[in-house]
Motif scaffolding. Sequence first.
Motif, short mmCIF file in Angstrom:
data_model
loop_
_atom_site.label_atom_id
_atom_site.label_comp_id
_atom_site.label_asym_id
_atom_site.label_seq_id
_atom_site.Cartn_x
_atom_site.Cartn_y
_atom_site.Cartn_z
N LYS A 1 0.87 -1.19 -0.18
CA LYS A 1 -0.09 0.17 0.16
C LYS A 1 0.93 1.25 0.01
O LYS A 1 1.89 1.35 0.75
CB LYS A 1 -0.98 0.21 1.18
N LYS B 1 0.28 5.50 0.08
CA LYS B 1 -0.61 6.56 0.38
C LYS B 1 -0.11 7.60 -0.17
O LYS B 1 1.19 8.41 0.27
CB LYS B 1 -0.86 6.58 2.23
N LYS B 2 -0.91 8.57 -1.06
CA LYS B 2 -0.71 9.77 -1.41
C LYS B 2 -1.11 10.92 -0.47
O LYS B 2 -2.13 10.57 0.45
CB LYS B 2 -1.39 10.07 -2.83
N ASN C 1 -5.22 11.68 -0.11
CA ASN C 1 -6.01 10.74 0.33
C ASN C 1 -6.48 9.57 -0.78
O ASN C 1 -7.73 8.99 -0.88
CB ASN C 1 -7.22 11.18 1.06
N PHE D 1 -5.21 6.10 -2.46
CA PHE D 1 -4.13 5.10 -2.06
C PHE D 1 -3.82 4.36 -3.28
O PHE D 1 -5.05 3.84 -4.15
CB PHE D 1 -4.93 4.15 -0.96
N GLU E 1 -9.10 3.66 1.90
CA GLU E 1 -8.42 2.59 2.58
C GLU E 1 -8.83 1.17 2.84
O GLU E 1 -9.79 1.20 3.51
CB GLU E 1 -7.54 2.97 3.72
#
Length: 863
Positions: free
Chosen positions: A91, A93-94, A97, A99, A123
């Motif tokens: 995963k 995460k940017k 928000n 993913f 998420e």
Amino acid sequence: MLLGEEEQFLSYNGEVLIFHLSKAKRVEGTADKTTSLCVRRMAFNRDTKLFVQKSSGAFNMHVSHLKTEIICCSCTTDSRTGIILPCVLIKMKKRSNVFKYLLLLLHSSNRFEKSFHFNLDYEMKEDIRLFTGPSVLWRHANKLFYISSNTSTVLSAPVQLSSVVWTGEIEGEGTVVLGIRTACLPESEDEDEFSTSDRAIWGSEFFAYALEKQKMLMGTCFMPHAYSRVVSSVCVCKNEMLKKQLWISLVAITYKNQLICFQGGLPKGVCELPCEKPCSVKTAVTSSSGFLFIVSFTSGNICVVQKRNSLQVASKWQNVRSVLVDDFIGSGSEQLLLLFKDNSSTDVLRTFKITDLGEVNYASDVNYKHDVPATEGLQENGLLTIQALETRLQAGFTSVRELQQHLGLKKKVILESCRALIDLVEERTHVLPTAKKVKYKREGLVTLWDDVENPPHSLSKETSLASKVPDHFTEKLWQRVVGDSLVVGVKLTESFYLSLSDVSLSLVMDQDFSPVSPIIKCQNKIIKLNEAFSTLSLSSCQIEPPAKKMKLDLPSKKDLRKGFAKRCSRAQPEGAKAVIAVTSLSPLLALHRVCCIALLHAKKRTRRSDSVREGNKITVPCGKILLSLEDISNGKYSVKMLRDNNYFAGSLEDILAVLAISVRFSFQVVSSDCTLTSVNSWLLGEMECTPFKECHDTIFCHKAGNVYGTVFNWSLKNQFEGVLTLFCRNLTVLFQCLHSLTRVLPPGCDIRLLRSGSKGVLIEKLAQALEKEILTSKNSFFSKEGKAENDLTWGNEPAENISDASLLDSEEGVQQFRKKLQKEREECVLSMNRTMNGALYQEIALKVAEAQLSSDMIVWRLS
């Protein structure tokens, strides 16, 4: 694997894979950062009792403005090759928000391969599963989503659910998801009222959804709906189709700290768990303790439940970081690997335990080096025990050897009795060889036959006697109609067949039924019938040139003749034989009603000492068969293609009739980078084959069209190589089957025609043929010498002493001496230049040519 842990553990082929993410590093000259997904392969060393690193690998990722995390890892099947590989879900995460999720496959060379990636605006947190494809499944907002390498698009299942308790493969349905949802009461009254009442009372129900087929399955096949409020996780142990219904055996853990066993949708046993909040359950098959259920708890505790008379807790541990199941010590069965929490060390494999709750028990906190003194203390007792065992073993070996000698003597007596009985039936004088008589006397045996040797011309007398045939030599005479062919078979008794060679069967019309020519053109085949159908041996057909008599039996007629003496000496019968004649049915139907006599043609085998020779030709009537157009129209002699619980249950005669009109082809199928699981699916699916009830490896094709009636045998040498054998009516059917097969085989698959059986069998045949060729030449030479000696007269006259000194006293005596000396010289020259007649030379040349032709044909098959 649990979410959020820095390191993830996975067992694969007896090794422990450790995945972890390295810290992000800045790339020189840019603002980007890179992080690496690292893997270490650890294997257990049985000498040091520790885990050692075998190899390692890494995968670099650009993580600018991203936060990277390992979600989970598992072993799944790659749908492209059918090989099970480890896969890891990452995963990223940017800031906005969003993913990004990346699924990686790990190959045996420690190379990571990007399978696919996808983006979500939320998420993933609930019920994340990896399964075949590879594919990813998760739950979000009470909806089920999944994505695979084949679609590369996020799909949504048309179901509302509150939890997923199991995901796996179900026979005939593919990947199935078992979940719990709010009860949906049916509008109709067709459903089971108990199932409806359960859902109405508890307000929830089990449901099963097949992803590939996109259809719902009955949840009650797994468990009653009443358990839907308490079950948290499920492990399916076995699933199969029984009487067209899905039968499932599983274990489930509940929020009430119980483990319950279900079979066929009904509870069969329950066990109270020793800890609270169980979260998962898995199984292990061990050699010492059998089938085990491993239950994990959120507190880090582990317990093992074993089923004896009832479900019982066999063992439990605390502070466990992870539990893995695999064959870590290479014993052929599974063990449990418990990795304990240890804050004092960064080495995750420093504190561990390997056990199967039986003989296998390795622990990291045991110093095996200090066990030596304790062992030395027991050395004296150990030596005494070994000496006692050696004495018992020696005594047992002596008893076995004496028993073998006794059985050997019995076998020799029985064998010689059989030889004497055969000679008695065939009106020959039985002779017990002198060498064997001496050997028997050494062994303490007394002969039961007269000690009269054969007269000098006994062999010629044997060949002049008329051979007699026993009254009961056939067990059964049967007939079948297959297509445009009439198949007639005769099953011979074993003792009668072993006394024959060059066996064939012919059909002759009864003159009372037809005035036309009585001779019917037939093709002969011989099939060996073992006691069990699964050992029915069939050899491949001739390709060049088509023989007059094709035999489905493994040994050819030359091999049968040569191997008879060897089989008799070992007293190991190989089973009865069926001689089959195949002829065209169309000419016989013009006569409306036909009566045929089955005649068996063969040569009687004669045996002298340990050699086997061919005697007179015999023709034996086996019985009559009646054939009429009315019987054929009514299907009286047709092959019955019956099915019994998804098995082909035809009679043995029906099976032999189908094989008799078929031609055998064997193909070697090799795939370098993909498994051959698609072949079995092709046979059972597209070709609509069903296995024989007596032999599941041989299957019968029920598909409509030309391929109907084709017999297949698929034998896997390993996952990447196998041999496909086809028994088909003609080449058209063969080409249709191969064309259909090539469409389902993986790309790059190699198909090669095997000319005649396996290479090992052909090499053995070649050795036997060369031995036959040498023996033929040797026997022919000695028979020539014996014939020539009988034709000469010099050796039969009484010899005179030509060196008598009295002949030299006078001139007449000297002349007489010269004449006798000249006569002796002529006889010596004549003895060194022996000749034979043309008939004898022709017979020897024919035998040698036949032996050479047999070996040359086998060499051609091997080329």
